[in-house]
Design a protein around this motif. Structure first.
Motif, PDB file in Angstrom:
ATOM      1  N   GLU A  40      28.801  31.299  13.035  1.00  0.00           N
ATOM      2  CA  GLU A  40      28.869  31.800  14.465  1.00  0.00           C
ATOM      3  C   GLU A  40      29.414  30.271  15.482  1.00  0.00           C
ATOM      4  O   GLU A  40      29.383  30.454  16.494  1.00  0.00           O
ATOM      5  CB  GLU A  40      27.661  32.138  14.372  1.00  0.00           C
ATOM      6  CG  GLU A  40      27.421  33.124  13.850  1.00  0.00           C
ATOM      7  CD  GLU A  40      26.090  33.829  13.826  1.00  0.00           C
ATOM      8  OE1 GLU A  40      25.493  33.610  15.674  1.00  0.00           O
ATOM      9  OE2 GLU A  40      25.510  34.477  13.877  1.00  0.00           O
ATOM     10  N   SER A  42      33.359  41.283  11.052  1.00  0.00           N
ATOM     11  CA  SER A  42      32.470  39.735  10.694  1.00  0.00           C
ATOM     12  C   SER A  42      33.424  39.230   9.725  1.00  0.00           C
ATOM     13  O   SER A  42      33.117  39.255   8.875  1.00  0.00           O
ATOM     14  CB  SER A  42      31.443  40.412   9.984  1.00  0.00           C
ATOM     15  OG  SER A  42      31.828  41.489   8.768  1.00  0.00           O
ATOM     16  N   VAL A  44      36.909  32.630  13.721  1.00  0.00           N
ATOM     17  CA  VAL A  44      36.099  32.566  13.731  1.00  0.00           C
ATOM     18  C   VAL A  44      35.461  31.448  11.791  1.00  0.00           C
ATOM     19  O   VAL A  44      36.034  32.459  10.468  1.00  0.00           O
ATOM     20  CB  VAL A  44      34.217  33.289  13.197  1.00  0.00           C
ATOM     21  CG1 VAL A  44      33.118  32.822  13.206  1.00  0.00           C
ATOM     22  CG2 VAL A  44      35.248  33.874  14.880  1.00  0.00           C
ATOM     23  N   VAL A  77      32.315  32.321   8.805  1.00  0.00           N
ATOM     24  CA  VAL A  77      31.884  33.380  10.147  1.00  0.00           C
ATOM     25  C   VAL A  77      29.836  33.435  10.216  1.00  0.00           C
ATOM     26  O   VAL A  77      29.176  33.339  10.894  1.00  0.00           O
ATOM     27  CB  VAL A  77      31.230  34.628   8.954  1.00  0.00           C
ATOM     28  CG1 VAL A  77      30.909  35.339   9.634  1.00  0.00           C
ATOM     29  CG2 VAL A  77      32.740  35.102   8.978  1.00  0.00           C
ATOM     30  N   GLU A  78      29.292  32.575   8.477  1.00  0.00           N
ATOM     31  CA  GLU A  78      27.672  32.156   9.171  1.00  0.00           C
ATOM     32  C   GLU A  78      27.036  31.447   9.395  1.00  0.00           C
ATOM     33  O   GLU A  78      26.121  31.489  10.190  1.00  0.00           O
ATOM     34  CB  GLU A  78      27.296  32.324   6.864  1.00  0.00           C
ATOM     35  CG  GLU A  78      28.403  30.270   7.498  1.00  0.00           C
ATOM     36  CD  GLU A  78      29.455  30.786   5.981  1.00  0.00           C
ATOM     37  OE1 GLU A  78      30.009  29.022   5.418  1.00  0.00           O
ATOM     38  OE2 GLU A  78      30.458  31.404   6.226  1.00  0.00           O
TER      39      GLU A  78
END
Length: 133
Positions: free
Chosen positions: A21, A98, A15, A18-19
């Motif tokens: 997705e 995350s 990923v 990450v923000e």
């Protein structure tokens, strides 16, 4: 013919942002208690990563992905997590994170040979699909 054994597996995802997705499948972790089997296969398609996230640190991500099979194998070279029993290592590897390397949800299946099941999942879930003619 032996009876099939149940196994659990999770897809390893890269990923890069990450923000957003968005992710790229990069491997599979498979655990089969009956066969005392815990292993992972990883690969990172740098061209696909660059298309998804230009400038993403491909070499660094690949280096981190390569630690996953070592953790599955266990032992001193795998550090403190490598000292845990197989089942605990699997649960540690598939725990939600995350970060840029995550796992998807854990799924179950049946197999006679966990190594073959792992290779099958890599072909179906990680390697790019062939282009239509």
């Amino acid at each position: 013919m032996p009876a099939p054994s149940s196994f659990d597996y999770a897809i390893i995802r890269v990923v890069p942002r990450v923000e957003r997705e968005e992710f790229l499948n990069a491997g599979v972790i498979l655990y089969c208690l009956t066969h005392r089997f815990l292993d992972a296969r990883v690969t990172l398609d740098l061209a696909r990563l660059e298309a998804l996230a230009p400038g993403a640190p491909g070499d660094l991500l690949r280096e981190h992905l390569e630690t996953i099979p070592r953790l599955c194998a266990g032992g001193r070279k795998a550090g403190p997590v490598g000292q845990l029993p197989q089942k605990e290592r699997f649960h540690w590897l598939v725990a939600p994170r995350s970060t840029m390397i995550q796992t998807g949800p854990v799924h179950a299946g049946l197999c006679e040979n966990p190594a073959q099941a792992l290779e099958h999942l890599m072909r179906c879930m990680v390697h790019p699909l062939p282009r239509a003619p």
